[in-house]
Structures are given as C-alpha cells and as structure tokens.
Design an enzyme around this catalytic site. Structure first.
Site, PDB file in Angstrom:
ATOM      1  N   GLU A  52       1.873  -3.583   4.558  1.00 57.47           N
ATOM      2  CA  GLU A  52       1.666  -3.579   3.117  1.00 57.47           C
ATOM      3  C   GLU A  52       2.891  -3.100   2.342  1.00 57.47           C
ATOM      4  O   GLU A  52       3.403  -2.014   2.604  1.00 57.47           O
ATOM      5  CB  GLU A  52       0.489  -2.664   2.772  1.00 57.47           C
ATOM      6  CG  GLU A  52      -0.748  -2.915   3.618  1.00 57.47           C
ATOM      7  CD  GLU A  52      -1.788  -1.830   3.467  1.00 57.47           C
ATOM      8  OE1 GLU A  52      -1.922  -1.278   2.346  1.00 57.47           O
ATOM      9  OE2 GLU A  52      -2.467  -1.506   4.467  1.00 57.47           O
TER      10      GLU A  52
ATOM     11  N   HIS B  19      -2.199  -5.123  -0.029  1.00 53.49           N
ATOM     12  CA  HIS B  19      -2.804  -4.689   1.229  1.00 53.49           C
ATOM     13  C   HIS B  19      -2.991  -5.871   2.185  1.00 53.49           C
ATOM     14  O   HIS B  19      -4.114  -6.281   2.507  1.00 53.49           O
ATOM     15  CB  HIS B  19      -4.153  -4.047   0.891  1.00 53.49           C
ATOM     16  CG  HIS B  19      -4.790  -3.235   1.961  1.00 53.49           C
ATOM     17  ND1 HIS B  19      -4.685  -3.526   3.305  1.00 53.49           N
ATOM     18  CD2 HIS B  19      -5.578  -2.136   1.881  1.00 53.49           C
ATOM     19  CE1 HIS B  19      -5.381  -2.638   4.000  1.00 53.49           C
ATOM     20  NE2 HIS B  19      -5.942  -1.788   3.156  1.00 53.49           N
TER      21      HIS B  19
END
Length: 280
Positions: A249, A148
């Site tokens: 991501e 992330h």
C-alpha cells in the site's frame, strides 16, 4: 452494487462508485488485484479486496479508537465526474467526494472540515490510482491516507518483495520497531508500516510475473497478509484465500500524516506495471 466495467488494451477493469473502489484489474485473463469470493457488495459495507481508499484515518487512527476502521471514504457514495474510454484501449475514471457528500456517514463527525477529494484511475498498459485532497476550510487540518491495494499472487509463501532493504518499519504484529534487511518474504502474519518512498517489486514465481509498484506523495509503505488464523476469523475472507493475496500500500500514515493549510492540496498516487519474471 453494479460495477462499472471497461475493456482495455491489457484486459479488464471493474470499479464501484461506493468508495470509488477498483475491484478488478486483469492483464489478459490473470487478475492483478485480488478480491475475496466472500466479500460483501452491500451499501455501507466495505468490499474485501481491490483497492479500498483509507481516509481520513488509517486503521483505528493515530488515537487508536477511531471508527469505522480505515475511515469513512471506503464506504462513502462517491460521485463519478469523469468517464473516458478510448476504443477499448484505455480507461480514465474520476470520482469526487466532499464534506457535504460525507455528511451523516458513520465517522464523518470525527473529521469536521470542508474538503474536496478526487480519486483518478487510469488504465493503459499499466494502472495508476491517485487520491487528491484539497483543504476547502478556513483552518488547517491533517489526515492519514492509504491506497490499500490487495495484489493477487500464486502463493504468498513463495513470493518476495524487493525495494525495502534498509527501511525502518513498525511491526504491528510484534509491536516493535525494526529495520528491513534484504528481501521481504512471508512466513507468518505480516503487518508492517515501512518508512520508505521508494518503488517496490513483488516477484511471483508461481504466476511467473513481477508486479512493480511505484508511488508518489507517499512516505510510507504498508505490507499486510493476515495468514491463516486471522483470515479464518473474518466473515468476508475465505479460510484459504490468504495464500493468494498480499497488500502493498502507498500510504501516508502515523507520524507521516499529511498536513494541509487552507487552500492546500496533496496527491497520493500509486502505479502498477506487470512484467514477466525473467524481465524483472
């Protein structure tokens, strides 16, 4: 929590054992990954920024009700099992997390499987992060995963992301299925899950650089910026900080979740390279 700090040929790397979490990578004096000034550095609390590991589910999971959000890996106490730094030129770190390490963590009861997860970080002139999960159980299991990454930008409203043209995506803001046409630019809250395994590039005219994001083992790319209202509602996010970040991501989520047979393993990886804007 005290970070591990390394000097490399390009700049500085900071990482925390909780979550095996990279919290800073600078090229020279300029940060490439972004961390909120309001972030909590507390045991059992996620760090807002850097590169959190979302595992074994993403967000609230495919069922929509899993807690904690993004799984237990990002708040878990990973064990450092490899630490190599070469004359201030490069750094290589390796952490490990098993089902035994995760026992008792919030949410671990929702993933009752034997596993070994390794997170490797290598920084030279570029930075790479790889999450490898092995099924140590006697039965198959599946999971979602994402690296992330919060990237630092001069002003997200002036950036553009290339490499997703033609990719289908689920827009979590409008709850609709769409297709990307041309470059992705940012005009409001953005939360998209793109079906794409291609490299992308983030072009930033304010900082006069391009960040190229390559990846492997990742059939989906998530792009997120909360914009003003949502950022203002987060206690660990400064009201105006949303202008200086965007998440891009490497992921395997939703219908692209990873399935592993006993003894099987999968690696999800991403690599970041910084170049001047006129070289991209």
């Amino acid at each position: 929590m005290t970070p591990r700090t390394y000097r490399t040929s390009t700049g500085t790397l900071l990482a925390h054992d909780q979550g095996a979490h990279v919290t800073q990578w600078c090229v020279g004096d300029s940060p490439v990954v972004w961390v909120s000034a309001q972030s909590e550095y507390a045991e059992g609390r996620p760090i807002r920024g850097g590169v959190p590991i979302c595992w074994p589910w993403f967000g609230p999971g495919r069922s929509g009700d899993m807690q904690p959000s993004h799984g237990f890996a990002r708040i878990a106490p990973w064990r450092l099992v490899g630490d190599e730094s070469v004359d201030g030129e490069s750094a290589r770190l390796m952490w490990e997390l098993t089902d035994q390490d995760a026992r008792g963590l919030p949410g671990a009861e929702h993933f009752p499987h034997a596993f070994t997860a390794n997170l490797e970080v290598v920084v030279t002139h570029s930075a790479s992060i790889s999450l490898t999960v092995r099924n140590d159980d006697t039965r198959p299991f599946d999971y979602e995963a994402a690296l992330h990454t919060y990237l630092h930008v001069g002003d997200v409203r002036q950036t553009r992301l290339t490499g997703l043209d033609g990719a289908a995506y689920w827009d979590k803001v409008t709850q609709s299925a769409e297709t990307q046409h041309g470059d992705l630019t940012f005009r409001g809250e953005t939360d998209r899950v793109h079906t794409s395994d291609r490299a992308v590039a983030l072009h930033d005219p304010v900082l006069e650089r391009t960040i190229t994001i390559d990846k492997a083992g990742s059939p989906t790319t998530v792009v997120w910026n909360p914009w003003a209202d949502k950022a203002g509602a987060m206690s660990d996010f400064g009201d105006q900080e949303w202008t200086q970040m965007v998440c891009v991501e490497a992921a395997a989520v939703g219908s692209d979740a990873v399935g592993l047979e006993p003894g099987g393993e999968h690696t999800l990886s991403t690599m970041f390279t910084v170049s001047s804007l006129d070289e991209s």
